[in-house]
Scaffold this active site. Structure first.
Site, PDB file in Angstrom:
ATOM      1  N   GLU A   1      -0.158 -26.008  18.514  1.00  0.00           N
ATOM      2  CA  GLU A   1      -0.773 -27.034  19.335  1.00  0.00           C
ATOM      3  C   GLU A   1      -0.053 -28.372  19.190  1.00  0.00           C
ATOM      4  OE1 GLU A   1      -5.003 -27.003  18.772  1.00  0.00           O
ATOM      5  OE2 GLU A   1      -5.109 -24.866  19.190  1.00  0.00           O
TER       6      GLU A   1
ATOM      7  N   CYS B   1       1.382 -35.806  18.400  1.00  0.00           N
ATOM      8  CA  CYS B   1       1.256 -35.085  17.135  1.00  0.00           C
ATOM      9  C   CYS B   1       1.875 -33.703  17.325  1.00  0.00           C
ATOM     10  CB  CYS B   1      -0.225 -34.998  16.770  1.00  0.00           C
ATOM     11  SG  CYS B   1      -0.544 -34.083  15.270  1.00  0.00           S
TER      12      CYS B   1
ATOM     13  N   CYS C   1       0.416 -21.913   8.292  1.00  0.00           N
ATOM     14  CA  CYS C   1       0.954 -22.651   7.138  1.00  0.00           C
ATOM     15  C   CYS C   1       0.663 -21.829   5.891  1.00  0.00           C
ATOM     16  CB  CYS C   1       0.307 -24.025   7.015  1.00  0.00           C
ATOM     17  SG  CYS C   1       0.979 -25.012   5.644  1.00  0.00           S
TER      18      CYS C   1
ATOM     19  N   CYS D   1      -4.241 -25.222   1.827  1.00  0.00           N
ATOM     20  CA  CYS D   1      -5.200 -26.285   1.520  1.00  0.00           C
ATOM     21  C   CYS D   1      -6.565 -25.803   2.007  1.00  0.00           C
ATOM     22  CB  CYS D   1      -4.804 -27.596   2.200  1.00  0.00           C
ATOM     23  SG  CYS D   1      -3.164 -28.158   1.695  1.00  0.00           S
TER      24      CYS D   1
ATOM     25  N   CYS E   1      -8.348 -26.950   5.462  1.00  0.00           N
ATOM     26  CA  CYS E   1      -7.499 -27.038   6.652  1.00  0.00           C
ATOM     27  C   CYS E   1      -7.545 -25.735   7.442  1.00  0.00           C
ATOM     28  CB  CYS E   1      -6.069 -27.348   6.234  1.00  0.00           C
ATOM     29  SG  CYS E   1      -4.884 -27.257   7.590  1.00  0.00           S
TER      30      CYS E   1
ATOM     31  N   CYS F   1      -7.564 -33.768  13.948  1.00  0.00           N
ATOM     32  CA  CYS F   1      -6.784 -33.468  12.771  1.00  0.00           C
ATOM     33  C   CYS F   1      -7.366 -32.292  11.987  1.00  0.00           C
ATOM     34  CB  CYS F   1      -6.921 -34.714  11.914  1.00  0.00           C
ATOM     35  SG  CYS F   1      -5.589 -35.020  10.893  1.00  0.00           S
TER      36      CYS F   1
HETATM   37  N1  SAH Z   1       1.129 -30.108   6.436  1.00  0.00           N
HETATM   38  C1  SAH Z   1       1.189 -31.509   6.548  1.00  0.00           C
HETATM   39  C2  SAH Z   1       0.950 -32.034   7.932  1.00  0.00           C
HETATM   40  C3  SAH Z   1      -0.120 -31.405   8.783  1.00  0.00           C
HETATM   41  S1  SAH Z   1      -1.783 -31.730   8.485  1.00  0.00           S
HETATM   42  C4  SAH Z   1       0.238 -32.148   5.569  1.00  0.00           C
HETATM   43  O1  SAH Z   1      -0.572 -31.451   4.990  1.00  0.00           O
HETATM   44  O2  SAH Z   1       0.350 -33.348   5.359  1.00  0.00           O
HETATM   45  C5  SAH Z   1      -2.081 -33.437   8.928  1.00  0.00           C
HETATM   46  C6  SAH Z   1      -3.215 -34.069   8.104  1.00  0.00           C
HETATM   47  O3  SAH Z   1      -4.507 -33.514   8.439  1.00  0.00           O
HETATM   48  C7  SAH Z   1      -3.037 -33.820   6.606  1.00  0.00           C
HETATM   49  O4  SAH Z   1      -3.310 -34.972   5.878  1.00  0.00           O
HETATM   50  C8  SAH Z   1      -4.072 -32.764   6.366  1.00  0.00           C
HETATM   51  O5  SAH Z   1      -4.412 -32.660   5.022  1.00  0.00           O
HETATM   52  C9  SAH Z   1      -5.206 -33.219   7.248  1.00  0.00           C
HETATM   53  N2  SAH Z   1      -6.248 -32.201   7.486  1.00  0.00           N
HETATM   54  C10 SAH Z   1      -6.137 -30.878   7.405  1.00  0.00           C
HETATM   55  N3  SAH Z   1      -7.317 -30.289   7.706  1.00  0.00           N
HETATM   56  C11 SAH Z   1      -8.193 -31.280   7.971  1.00  0.00           C
HETATM   57  C12 SAH Z   1      -9.569 -31.304   8.373  1.00  0.00           C
HETATM   58  N4  SAH Z   1     -10.254 -30.189   8.586  1.00  0.00           N
HETATM   59  N5  SAH Z   1     -10.142 -32.502   8.593  1.00  0.00           N
HETATM   60  C13 SAH Z   1      -9.437 -33.638   8.436  1.00  0.00           C
HETATM   61  N6  SAH Z   1      -8.140 -33.672   8.078  1.00  0.00           N
HETATM   62  C14 SAH Z   1      -7.509 -32.502   7.838  1.00  0.00           C
HETATM   63 FE1  SF4 Z   2      -0.561 -26.701   5.483  1.00  0.00          FE
HETATM   64 FE2  SF4 Z   2      -2.912 -27.611   6.337  1.00  0.00          FE
HETATM   65 FE3  SF4 Z   2      -2.185 -27.999   3.801  1.00  0.00          FE
HETATM   66 FE4  SF4 Z   2      -0.940 -29.350   5.755  1.00  0.00          FE
HETATM   67  S1  SF4 Z   2      -3.102 -29.508   5.185  1.00  0.00           S
HETATM   68  S2  SF4 Z   2       0.023 -28.285   4.011  1.00  0.00           S
HETATM   69  S3  SF4 Z   2      -0.975 -27.800   7.403  1.00  0.00           S
HETATM   70  S4  SF4 Z   2      -2.564 -26.011   4.761  1.00  0.00           S
END
Ligand code: SAH
Ligand code: SF4
Length: 374
Positions: free
Chosen positions: A95, A108, A115, A119, A122, A348
């Site tokens: 996306e 974005c 991934c 995390c 996420c 996000c």
């Molecule tokens: N992988 C990279 C970039 C993509 S995620 C990273 O982790 O930085 C972009 C941002 O969105 C990151 O800070 C991530 O931790 C945050 N994010 C992921 N899932 C989220 C959620 N459910 N609600 C709010 N922010 C989230």
């Molecule tokens: Fe991967 Fe989501 Fe963690 Fe970013 S926040 S490193 S996209 S698992």
């Protein structure tokens, strides 16, 4: 067939040299493809006919497919960019989100299908990892958005010389530094004056903290850096951002300090997702300031964006305010990210795409979710 959208200007010049052509052709072609958005050789009239014929035979402009375009009530746009055309015949997609604001337009961009970094909060991480995007699929997201926005109502009202997409954030699906070479090449195209001509300060890469790649990035292609911190101590960060077990907070902070020596901005943005009852107390805020003590930084608090079965809740607005105020009173610049495009799931961490999980660990990830977080 060679895909010309996979090359930065230098690689294109090398390609032209291999055809016995002058390297300055690369600049012309970059302008056509990326500055003007023209992918039709017939229109590239300043390139000799013979060369165009040669290109027609051995090269192509292959963009990813647009599977879906959605526009939110608040003007946010989302594209589902497909990769159906791949050899294995699988349909997977990522996306891309455009967020218009008064003084800028931010795109974005995704870097991977899924991934691998797991995390826990996420949605992309929950789906597992399928594959890296190639250069044309990464820069193709900018090409597609630019092209679509140029045709959207209101484009003609833009002051002359102003870009509709003025900022790019590598904050979509995937960990950009885990797809290092392709992401760097795509960012070089974003920065190239013959292509998109974006300023380094307006291209931001967000990483969960892959320390060795951060050190490499500052040499190869320093852009603004956002780091997904999300927890103020190793015990909690090990749990919610598992890459922390490999590169703990102290090492990450040292890498941030090294990065700033070469960075186009004089601060790091720390992203901090606000998870109700998990990382959002004032004690956490205190620890956070202690952890980042040596790094000039700003904070971006992101209210957790829920998705089905996440197991987490969003911090209460009052809690977010108290957390923010504590950091601000200590002199930090703090922003609280507004959720945009809620009606089209463009926020996000909600980006889902269509990921065929090749890691097959979705079940396991769900199984370790604590169930007492609502
Ligand atoms: N992988 C990279 C970039 C993509 S995620 C990273 O982790 O930085 C972009 C941002 O969105 C990151 O800070 C991530 O931790 C945050 N994010 C992921 N899932 C989220 C959620 N459910 N609600 C709010 N922010 C989230
Ligand atoms: Fe991967 Fe989501 Fe963690 Fe970013 S926040 S490193 S996209 S698992």
């Amino acid at each position: 067939m060679v895909n010309l959208l996979n090359f930065n200007q230098q690689q294109l010049a090398e390609y032209f040299s291999s055809l016995g052509e002058k390297p300055f052709r690369a600049k012309q072609l970059m302008r056509w493809m990326h500055h003007f958005g023209v992918l039709d050789l017939d229109q590239m009239t300043d390139i000799a006919k013979v060369l165009r014929e040669k290109l027609r035979q051995e090269a192509q402009f292959a963009l990813p497919d647009i599977q879906l375009e959605q526009v939110s009530d608040d003007g946010t746009r989302k594209w589902l960019v497909g990769t159906n055309n791949f050899k294995d015949g699988t349909s997977n997609s990522v996306e891309t989100v455009f967020i218009p604001e008064d003084d800028r337009g931010t795109l974005c961009i995704s870097s991977q299908v899924g991934c691998a970094l797991e995390c826990t909060f996420c949605s992309t991480g929950r789906q597992g990892f399928n594959r890296n995007l190639n250069v044309s699929e990464i820069i193709g997201q900018l090409w597609i958005a630019n092209n679509a926005l140029r045709q959207a109502p209101g484009y003609d009202l833009l002051p002359p010389g102003e870009r509709i997409i003025s900022n790019v954030v590598m904050m979509g699906m995937g960990e950009p530094l885990a797809n290092y070479d392709n992401v760097v090449t795509a960012m070089q195209i974003m920065l190239d004056d013959s292509a998109y001509g974006l300023s380094r300060r307006r291209v931001t890469l967000s990483t969960s903290g892959m320390v060795p790649a951060m050190d490499k990035l500052k040499e190869d292609c320093p852009v603004a850096l956002a780091v997904s911190l999300h927890a103020p101590n190793d015990a909690l960060r090990d749990e919610i951002v598992p890459i922390n077990k490999k590169y703990p907070i102290k090492e990450l902070m040292a890498a941030c300090e090294r990065y700033l020596v070469k960075a186009p901005r004089d601060f790091i943005t720390f992203e901090y997702v606000m998870l109700d009852g998990v990382n959002d107390t004032l004690e956490h805020a205190k620890q956070l300031m202690e952890a980042v003590r040596d790094v000039p930084c700003k904070f971006n608090l992101i209210p957790f964006n829920p998705f089905p079965n996440s197991g987490y809740g969003t911090s209460k607005p009052m809690q977010i305010r108290a957390f923010r105020d504590m950091l601000m009173q200590a002199g930090y610049v703090v922003t609280v990210r507004k959720t945009r495009g809620e009606d089209i799931d463009a926020a996000c961490g909600q980006l889902a795409g269509k990921v065929l999980d090749k890691t097959r660990r979705t079940q396991r990830t769900f199984a370790i979710q604590p169930d007492n977080r609502s």
